[in-house]
Structure formats: structure tokens, C-alpha cells
Design an enzyme around this catalytic site. Structure first.
Site, PDB file in Angstrom:
ATOM      1  N   ARG A   1      -4.595   0.559  -1.297  1.00 29.53           N
ATOM      2  CA  ARG A   1      -4.060  -0.806  -1.418  1.00 29.53           C
ATOM      3  C   ARG A   1      -3.745  -1.110  -2.882  1.00 29.53           C
ATOM      4  O   ARG A   1      -4.627  -1.000  -3.743  1.00 29.53           O
ATOM      5  CB  ARG A   1      -5.068  -1.831  -0.916  1.00 29.53           C
TER       6      ARG A   1
ATOM      7  N   GLN B   1       0.821  -1.219   0.000  1.00 32.79           N
ATOM      8  CA  GLN B   1       0.000   0.000   0.000  1.00 32.79           C
ATOM      9  C   GLN B   1       0.850   1.262   0.000  1.00 32.79           C
ATOM     10  O   GLN B   1       2.080   1.206   0.179  1.00 32.79           O
ATOM     11  CB  GLN B   1      -0.856  -0.007   1.259  1.00 32.79           C
TER      12      GLN B   1
ATOM     13  N   HIS C   1       4.713   0.231   0.847  1.00 25.78           N
ATOM     14  CA  HIS C   1       5.123  -0.545   2.014  1.00 25.78           C
ATOM     15  C   HIS C   1       4.133  -1.658   2.334  1.00 25.78           C
ATOM     16  O   HIS C   1       2.977  -1.614   1.919  1.00 25.78           O
ATOM     17  CB  HIS C   1       5.301   0.374   3.240  1.00 25.78           C
TER      18      HIS C   1
ATOM     19  N   GLU D   1       3.799   8.572   8.274  1.00 28.29           N
ATOM     20  CA  GLU D   1       3.745   7.785   9.501  1.00 28.29           C
ATOM     21  C   GLU D   1       5.144   7.360   9.916  1.00 28.29           C
ATOM     22  O   GLU D   1       6.087   7.392   9.113  1.00 28.29           O
ATOM     23  CB  GLU D   1       2.833   6.571   9.324  1.00 28.29           C
TER      24      GLU D   1
HETATM   25  O1  LIG Z   1      -4.921  -2.124   4.457  1.00 23.95           O
HETATM   26  P1  LIG Z   1      -4.404  -2.950   5.586  1.00 23.95           P
HETATM   27  O2  LIG Z   1      -3.614  -4.133   5.118  1.00 23.95           O
HETATM   28  O3  LIG Z   1      -5.477  -3.340   6.556  1.00 23.95           O
HETATM   29  O4  LIG Z   1      -3.374  -2.020   6.367  1.00 23.95           O
HETATM   30  C1  LIG Z   1      -3.753  -0.774   6.911  1.00 23.95           C
HETATM   31  C2  LIG Z   1      -2.666  -0.268   7.849  1.00 23.95           C
HETATM   32  O5  LIG Z   1      -1.427  -0.276   7.164  1.00 23.95           O
HETATM   33  C3  LIG Z   1      -0.295   0.142   7.922  1.00 23.95           C
HETATM   34  O6  LIG Z   1       0.817   0.129   7.098  1.00 23.95           O
HETATM   35  C4  LIG Z   1      -0.500   1.531   8.492  1.00 23.95           C
HETATM   36  O7  LIG Z   1      -0.531   2.485   7.462  1.00 23.95           O
HETATM   37  C5  LIG Z   1      -1.809   1.558   9.258  1.00 23.95           C
HETATM   38  O8  LIG Z   1      -2.035   2.875   9.733  1.00 23.95           O
HETATM   39  C6  LIG Z   1      -2.966   1.140   8.363  1.00 23.95           C
HETATM   40  O9  LIG Z   1      -4.183   1.162   9.083  1.00 23.95           O
END
Ligand SMILES: O=P(O)(O)OC[C@H]1O[C@@H](O)[C@@H](O)[C@@H](O)[C@@H]1O
Length: 267
Positions: free
Chosen positions: A155, A57, A135, A77
Site C-alpha cells: 500500500r 497499491q 492501481h 492479476e
Molecule cells: O489493501 P486493500 O485496499 O485492502 O486492497 C487489497 C486488494 O486490492 C485489489 O486491488 C486486489 O489486488 C486484491 O487482490 C487485494 O486483496
């Protein structure tokens, strides 16, 4: 003021959490959010607990979020790994430069996972993640995340899970570059450390009692996250696993041998 928490169930979460946390029966807890107080709405602190890979993502910056009508501030972040199982890794940035079309093809066929750089991690690793960084957090990690308080995740790939993808939006903001290791550091064994100094927020490790320089840097509202030992904020005892708001750092009492994170927005 100790902040209330919200538990988020995630496909990649865990049903057994490290102390002092406990997952409600039958809940796979992925994230525990400390609800930002009205006095300091710009930053969100979370714990992340992983048993599987998170999606590959990226997040937009402020200008991109606004241009896309997706938000106002965008999302940068920072992660502090507080515990990691042997062999745990974080995918951050690419092994080699990847162009937009190659990234799209790799996201579609899943090979994007193999193009990422998977950094081996241990407790004490700190990574700043600028907007646009592609990442994916790996399994076996407990992480404290400090982020701009905007929940925008694009995503690119999700291992075939039944969750929404945002490939077109993600590819507009994704940088196809290696991670800049100057944005990584390890917590020192002793002493204070500035972990992030902008552009969006500041984050420091306070070891023992803060010095005058740190008190000066945190003369306005901040969040404090004890990681070893308790602190006293606004007359409340704040323990590891909690997060509190304080109007300034001088109002927080630290134990001489404790460790805590403090963070405040910049700009
Ligand atoms: O989209 P998913 O896989 O649930 O991940 C979502 C999460 O990813 C992480 O890398 C962070 O950025 C979190 O703040 C975010 O909530």
C-alpha cells in the site's frame, strides 16, 4: 470439485451484496475467495465488492518478491467488471510519467490519487494488471479477479485510514508509467474470447460450448467460474457465484447459451 469460499471483511466492502451472494449480518464483505485446491495451488479467484476506494497499491513480480523475502511468485492479476454503478472508475497507471521521488512525495501527501488515470468502467470491462502497476479500485464495483496465488500488496496511500502502509517496498516495485491500454478489453457480446494469454496464466470466456482449440488449450487442471447459466463439473452442478476445479476442460459440460470463465496457470 466446487471450491470452498472464505469471506473477507474490508473497510471498503459492502454489507449488501448482489445475488447470489449475501453478506452475513453486520459484515462489510470486501472479498470472497475460492480456496485454491491442492491440485491447482497457483491461482486464486476472488469476487471483490466495493463501496469505497481501495488503497493505492502495487504488487511485486517473482524476482522482486524473492529478493525482498516477501514471497515466491509475485502477483499479477486480471479484473473482469461484472457490475458497476454509474460513474464507477478504476485507477490504473499514471496520467504522465512519474519519477520515484515525485511518487514518494505524492504518496505522502495523498496527491497520488490525482496522478492516477481513473478509467470509467461498465460490466464487461477487463483489465490485466502486471506486477508493478500502481492501481486503486474505485467504489461501486463488483469484480471477478483472477490472480497468482500470493497475497502481497504494497500500500502506497490509504486515504488516512488506520491500515499499514508499505511505502518503501511499494516504491521499489512501482512503475511510474501510464497503463498500456492494449491490456484492456471488453467482453464480446457473443462468442469466445481469450482475455489473458500469459505470462502467468491463461483466462478465457467460454460462450456456449468450447471449441476444439479451447479444449486443447485446457487439457490440464483448470478453474471454471460460471457467469451466466450453470456448468457441470465432476458430476456437480456449478452455478454463477461458485468456482470449481476440473482436471481438464473436456470433463466440463457447458450449456449452449451459458457463459463462463476458465483459467489455468502457464509456465
Ligand atoms: O489493501 P486493500 O485496499 O485492502 O486492497 C487489497 C486488494 O486490492 C485489489 O486491488 C486486489 O489486488 C486484491 O487482490 C487485494 O486483496
Amino acid at each position: 470439485m466446487i471450491l470452498p469460499t472464505t469471506i473477507l471483511e474490508k473497510v471498503w466492502g459492502r454489507d449488501v451484496l448482489p445475488a447470489p451472494f449475501a453478506a452475513p449480518a453486520g459484515v462489510r464483505v470486501g472479498e470472497i475467495w475460492f480456496e485454491p485446491p491442492s491440485q491447482l495451488p497457483d491461482l486464486l479467484v476472488k469476487y471483490l465488492f466495493t463501496s469505497e476506494k481501495l488503497s493505492v497499491q502495487c504488487h511485486p513480480d517473482a524476482a522482486q518478491a524473492q529478493a525482498m523475502g516477501a514471497g515466491k511468485t509475485g502477483k499479477e492479476e486480471c479484473w473482469l467488471v461484472v457490475a458497476a454503478e454509474p460513474g464507477a472508475t478504476l485507477g490504473i497507471g499514471f496520467n504522465e510519467e512519474v519519477g520515484a521521488e515525485a511518487m514518494r512525495a505524492a504518496a505522502l501527501d495523498g496527491s497520488i490519487e490525482d496522478l492516477l488515470t481513473w478509467h470509467p468502467v461498465q460490466a464487461g470491462d477487463v483489465f490485466y494488471i502486471p506486477a508493478g502497476t500502481v492501481h486503486a479500485i474505485g467504489p461501486g464495483c463488483s469484480i471477478i479477479e483472477v490472480q497468482q496465488n500470493e497475497d502481497i500488496t504494497f500500500r502506497l496511500f490509504d486515504y488516512g485510514r488506520d491500515r499499514e502502509l508499505h511505502l518503501d517496498e511499494g516504491l521499489k516495485v512501482a512503475k511510474g508509467t501510464p497503463y498500456d491500454m492494449a491490456l484492456h478489453q471488453r467482453l464480446p457480446a457473443s462468442g469466445h474470447a481469450t482475455l489473458v494469454d500469459g505470462p502467468k496464466f491463461r483466462l478465457d470466456l467460454v460462450a456456449g460450448v468450447p471449441d476444439d482449440g479451447l479444449l486443447y488449450s485446457y487439457s490440464e487442471g483448470l478453474l471454471v467460474v460460471p457467469i451466466a447459466g450453470e456448468v457441470l463439473a465432476g458430476g456437480e452442478v456449478v452455478s454463477p457465484g461458485q468456482c470449481a476445479w476440473s482436471p481438464d476442460l473436456a470433463s466440463v459440460s457447458f450449456a449452449p447459451h451459458g457463459k463462463a470463465l476458465v483459467t489455468a496457470p502457464l509456465g
